[in-house]
Motif scaffolding. Sequence first.
Motif, PDB file in Angstrom:
ATOM      1  N   LEU A 266      -1.703  12.393  -4.416  1.00 43.49           N
ATOM      2  CA  LEU A 266      -1.137  10.917  -3.205  1.00 43.49           C
ATOM      3  C   LEU A 266       0.528  11.134  -4.745  1.00 43.49           C
ATOM      4  O   LEU A 266       0.319  10.438  -5.750  1.00 43.49           O
ATOM      5  N   PRO A 267       1.348  10.855  -3.628  1.00 42.04           N
ATOM      6  CA  PRO A 267       2.819  10.047  -4.758  1.00 42.04           C
ATOM      7  C   PRO A 267       2.777   8.730  -4.649  1.00 42.04           C
ATOM      8  O   PRO A 267       2.363   8.143  -4.259  1.00 42.04           O
ATOM      9  N   TRP A 268       3.741   8.530  -5.984  1.00 43.37           N
ATOM     10  CA  TRP A 268       3.810   7.538  -6.530  1.00 43.37           C
ATOM     11  C   TRP A 268       4.446   6.576  -5.548  1.00 43.37           C
ATOM     12  O   TRP A 268       4.776   5.522  -5.380  1.00 43.37           O
ATOM     13  N   GLU A 269       5.270   7.956  -4.720  1.00 46.99           N
ATOM     14  CA  GLU A 269       6.041   6.867  -3.939  1.00 46.99           C
ATOM     15  C   GLU A 269       5.635   5.921  -2.488  1.00 46.99           C
ATOM     16  O   GLU A 269       6.014   4.692  -2.260  1.00 46.99           O
ATOM     17  N   LEU A 270       4.110   6.786  -1.890  1.00 45.22           N
ATOM     18  CA  LEU A 270       3.774   6.224  -1.557  1.00 45.22           C
ATOM     19  C   LEU A 270       3.087   4.900  -1.513  1.00 45.22           C
ATOM     20  O   LEU A 270       2.996   3.396  -1.097  1.00 45.22           O
ATOM     21  N   VAL A 271       2.800   4.331  -3.156  1.00 42.82           N
ATOM     22  CA  VAL A 271       2.379   3.568  -3.468  1.00 42.82           C
ATOM     23  C   VAL A 271       2.810   2.178  -4.130  1.00 42.82           C
ATOM     24  O   VAL A 271       2.524   0.940  -3.362  1.00 42.82           O
ATOM     25  N   ASP A 272       4.516   2.847  -4.143  1.00 48.77           N
ATOM     26  CA  ASP A 272       5.407   2.178  -3.801  1.00 48.77           C
ATOM     27  C   ASP A 272       5.784   1.050  -2.237  1.00 48.77           C
ATOM     28  O   ASP A 272       6.067   1.031  -2.361  1.00 48.77           O
ATOM     29  N   LEU A 273       5.449   2.129  -1.552  1.00 52.42           N
ATOM     30  CA  LEU A 273       5.748   1.091  -0.593  1.00 52.42           C
ATOM     31  C   LEU A 273       4.286   0.568  -0.173  1.00 52.42           C
ATOM     32  O   LEU A 273       4.842  -0.730   1.091  1.00 52.42           O
ATOM     33  N   VAL A 274       3.859   1.094   0.015  1.00 51.26           N
ATOM     34  CA  VAL A 274       2.412   0.130  -0.264  1.00 51.26           C
ATOM     35  C   VAL A 274       1.960  -1.180  -0.519  1.00 51.26           C
ATOM     36  O   VAL A 274       2.449  -2.460  -0.074  1.00 51.26           O
ATOM     37  N   ARG A 275       2.710  -1.560  -2.377  1.00 47.22           N
ATOM     38  CA  ARG A 275       3.139  -2.193  -2.697  1.00 47.22           C
ATOM     39  C   ARG A 275       3.830  -3.702  -1.903  1.00 47.22           C
ATOM     40  O   ARG A 275       4.073  -4.899  -2.586  1.00 47.22           O
ATOM     41  N   ALA A 276       5.746  -3.164  -1.611  1.00 48.00           N
ATOM     42  CA  ALA A 276       5.923  -3.363  -0.588  1.00 48.00           C
ATOM     43  C   ALA A 276       5.242  -4.250   0.170  1.00 48.00           C
ATOM     44  O   ALA A 276       6.245  -5.545   0.646  1.00 48.00           O
ATOM     45  N   ARG A 277       4.822  -3.893   1.061  1.00 47.79           N
ATOM     46  CA  ARG A 277       3.857  -3.992   2.437  1.00 47.79           C
ATOM     47  C   ARG A 277       2.834  -4.602   2.316  1.00 47.79           C
ATOM     48  O   ARG A 277       2.053  -6.195   3.202  1.00 47.79           O
ATOM     49  N   GLY A 278       1.810  -4.822   0.921  1.00 39.52           N
ATOM     50  CA  GLY A 278       1.244  -5.774   0.933  1.00 39.52           C
ATOM     51  C   GLY A 278       0.233  -5.359  -0.283  1.00 39.52           C
ATOM     52  O   GLY A 278       0.555  -5.275  -1.721  1.00 39.52           O
ATOM     53  N   ARG A 279      -0.466  -6.346  -0.483  1.00 36.84           N
ATOM     54  CA  ARG A 279      -1.511  -7.044  -2.071  1.00 36.84           C
ATOM     55  C   ARG A 279      -3.242  -6.410  -1.934  1.00 36.84           C
ATOM     56  O   ARG A 279      -3.728  -6.867  -3.042  1.00 36.84           O
ATOM     57  N   CYS A 280      -3.421  -4.966  -1.027  1.00 39.10           N
ATOM     58  CA  CYS A 280      -4.602  -4.683  -0.792  1.00 39.10           C
ATOM     59  C   CYS A 280      -4.909  -4.103  -1.959  1.00 39.10           C
ATOM     60  O   CYS A 280      -3.768  -3.448  -2.514  1.00 39.10           O
ATOM     61  N   ARG A 281      -5.975  -3.340  -3.124  1.00 40.49           N
ATOM     62  CA  ARG A 281      -5.692  -2.339  -3.966  1.00 40.49           C
ATOM     63  C   ARG A 281      -6.067  -1.332  -3.161  1.00 40.49           C
ATOM     64  O   ARG A 281      -5.852  -1.282  -2.091  1.00 40.49           O
ATOM     65  N   ILE A 282      -5.589  -0.352  -4.448  1.00 38.22           N
ATOM     66  CA  ILE A 282      -5.281   0.888  -3.863  1.00 38.22           C
ATOM     67  C   ILE A 282      -6.062   1.890  -4.750  1.00 38.22           C
ATOM     68  O   ILE A 282      -6.087   2.067  -6.040  1.00 38.22           O
ATOM     69  N   ILE A 283      -6.726   3.047  -3.825  1.00 32.90           N
ATOM     70  CA  ILE A 283      -8.082   3.688  -4.622  1.00 32.90           C
ATOM     71  C   ILE A 283      -7.502   4.814  -4.876  1.00 32.90           C
ATOM     72  O   ILE A 283      -7.779   5.546  -3.040  1.00 32.90           O
ATOM     73  N   ASN A 284      -7.709   6.000  -5.279  1.00 38.48           N
ATOM     74  CA  ASN A 284      -7.189   7.473  -5.122  1.00 38.48           C
ATOM     75  C   ASN A 284      -8.904   7.484  -5.114  1.00 38.48           C
ATOM     76  O   ASN A 284      -9.257   7.355  -5.616  1.00 38.48           O
ATOM     77  N   HIS A 285      -9.047   8.780  -4.329  1.00 39.56           N
ATOM     78  CA  HIS A 285     -10.250   9.029  -3.892  1.00 39.56           C
ATOM     79  C   HIS A 285     -10.023  10.697  -3.734  1.00 39.56           C
ATOM     80  O   HIS A 285      -8.937  11.230  -3.099  1.00 39.56           O
ATOM     81  N   TYR A 286     -11.409  11.505  -4.917  1.00 39.34           N
ATOM     82  CA  TYR A 286     -10.954  12.937  -4.770  1.00 39.34           C
ATOM     83  C   TYR A 286     -12.175  13.522  -4.578  1.00 39.34           C
ATOM     84  O   TYR A 286     -13.134  12.933  -5.385  1.00 39.34           O
ATOM     85  N   GLY A 287     -12.913  14.018  -3.869  1.00 36.76           N
ATOM     86  CA  GLY A 287     -13.324  15.464  -4.103  1.00 36.76           C
ATOM     87  C   GLY A 287     -13.661  16.719  -3.016  1.00 36.76           C
ATOM     88  O   GLY A 287     -13.543  16.000  -1.477  1.00 36.76           O
ATOM     89  N   PRO A 288     -14.114  17.743  -3.202  1.00 39.97           N
ATOM     90  CA  PRO A 288     -14.771  18.256  -2.067  1.00 39.97           C
ATOM     91  C   PRO A 288     -15.678  18.686  -1.466  1.00 39.97           C
ATOM     92  O   PRO A 288     -16.652  17.486  -1.718  1.00 39.97           O
ATOM     93  N   THR A 289     -16.173  19.047   0.164  1.00 44.44           N
ATOM     94  CA  THR A 289     -16.919  18.538   0.768  1.00 44.44           C
ATOM     95  C   THR A 289     -18.181  18.943  -0.208  1.00 44.44           C
ATOM     96  O   THR A 289     -19.165  18.395  -0.168  1.00 44.44           O
ATOM     97  N   GLU A 290     -17.952  20.259  -1.237  1.00 45.13           N
ATOM     98  CA  GLU A 290     -19.615  20.886  -1.495  1.00 45.13           C
ATOM     99  C   GLU A 290     -19.831  19.667  -2.672  1.00 45.13           C
ATOM    100  O   GLU A 290     -21.212  19.688  -3.539  1.00 45.13           O
ATOM    101  N   THR A 291     -18.698  18.601  -2.820  1.00 42.86           N
ATOM    102  CA  THR A 291     -20.380  17.577  -3.532  1.00 42.86           C
ATOM    103  C   THR A 291     -19.914  16.340  -3.309  1.00 42.86           C
ATOM    104  O   THR A 291     -19.971  15.022  -3.312  1.00 42.86           O
ATOM    105  N   THR A 292     -20.162  15.914  -1.737  1.00 40.77           N
ATOM    106  CA  THR A 292     -20.694  15.146  -1.050  1.00 40.77           C
ATOM    107  C   THR A 292     -19.376  13.721  -0.835  1.00 40.77           C
ATOM    108  O   THR A 292     -18.666  12.931  -1.850  1.00 40.77           O
ATOM    109  N   ILE A 293     -18.263  14.338  -0.479  1.00 42.87           N
ATOM    110  CA  ILE A 293     -17.458  12.971  -0.223  1.00 42.87           C
ATOM    111  C   ILE A 293     -16.211  13.005  -0.457  1.00 42.87           C
ATOM    112  O   ILE A 293     -15.191  13.133  -0.808  1.00 42.87           O
TER     113      ILE A 293
END
Length: 503
Positions: A266-293
């Motif tokens: 997740l690039p920080w620049e995309l976070v900036d675009l989201v913050r410029a458009r709205g006020r929703c929470r932004i949650i980065n999510h990581y995990g291989p299929t081998e550890t369930t989603i």
Amino acid sequence: MLGEHTVIELFQQQAARWPDRPALVGDGGRLTYAELDRATARVAQVLVAEGAATDEPVAVLAARGTQQLVALLGVLRSGAPYVCLDVEQPQGRLAAQLADSGARILLADRPQPEFTGTALRIGDLPRAPAADLPRPAPADLSCLVYTSGSTGAPKGVAVTHGGLANYARHVVSLLDCADERRSFASVTSLATDLGNTAVFPALLSGGCVHLVPSEVVLDPVSFARYARTHALDYLKITPSHLAAFLSFPDTDVLPRQALILGGEALPWELVDLVRARGRCRIINHYGPTETTIGSLTYEVGAAEAARRPGATVPVGHPIRATEIRVVDARLTPVPDGTTGELLISGAGLARGYWRAPEQTGERFVTLDDGTRAYRTGDRVRRLEDGSVEFIERLDQQLKIRGHRVEPAEIEAALRLHPEVARAAVTPVRDGMGQQVLAAFVVPASPAAPNVRDLRVHMSELLPQHMVPSSVEVLPALPFTLSGKLDRRALARRVGGAAPAGRG
């Protein structure tokens, strides 16, 4: 509140509590919790009558929509694990996955004359006698999820009920949505695990899951209209997909409550675009299929966005009942701040790869203290706040539009063409800065193969996201002085640098 039940049991609790609430919206209509409960029970009764059993996969092949999810939940309710096949994939690849799964029962929305087991039409199931349905144990399999394989063929990840329930319970807690009447948007194929972030937390919390139609998912204007009409609260999406949406000015595609990003760095620049458009929470999510989603999460607050720890947004901290370690090549922990390979253990750990003990043994290891862990192949480091920053891959595995891609599988498909002797696939950046694939082949005879024929050949064997954007015929592949394939030299031929990375 959610205890240690399976996801299907937790869904049934919600159905008893909120029978008239909307539970599912998709192509095929809208179902309340009571209607979805009855529909899945009917599927389960039929499957039990046909011999569905614990740890014996039942295949589901259906277009994206309400029937598809009813079938998947019905399989879970029967006590068997499901293997969801994506109708958008080539027939040969679907046949290979079906054969590898060993499924004796197929639930489909279309005739499948090639299948030699019991084929059932989802919309025309026979009546079955009422019977007590089994209660799966946490260690039993919930599903097989097929991913690209480094050996040249897709491999099935055997996910347990305990892992799936643990993940869904964590997301409900993270989003603080229990008992709330929230809307969750699913915009990715249910044959992958990306879409499950919307499906199961919605049904475990009394919310409604929207299986957004494929044609809407691909068009930002249509999706913005859908989001506005249905008042979507939560959206799980890959960064590249969101970036494409946000490239359209004045198109409001953001959810009302929380945006969950995963599948890629997740690039920080995309976070900036989201913050410029709205006020929703932004949650980065990581995990291989081998550890369930998902195994780690990182919520980007104002302070984090200003401080910007790491080159990209950190992948975060472990979810509940999950442990991580950063280790060296000998699997010995390294000091904080030092890079190493990420190992993940805990409740979400898959049983392994289906019918592939050798591959399972390579990636699922037992540590000196007896802990069983998954070697992610991701090079990371711990930051000062204890969160994890992704650095790069330690092998050739890639992420293309959120999908795991093993170049070896594409290379194996190319070598099946009679006019190809050798093949190599490497990532490059296109004119928009997005990571795409480039293929290079060495002909098997003096006559060079037709590039168009090679693309048709790959399209018959591989899903669209694995078909390279360019194909070039070379007299020989370049190698380094140490005898390894020189992928950077190949990338330079198309004006790019071979980037590594995934999120």
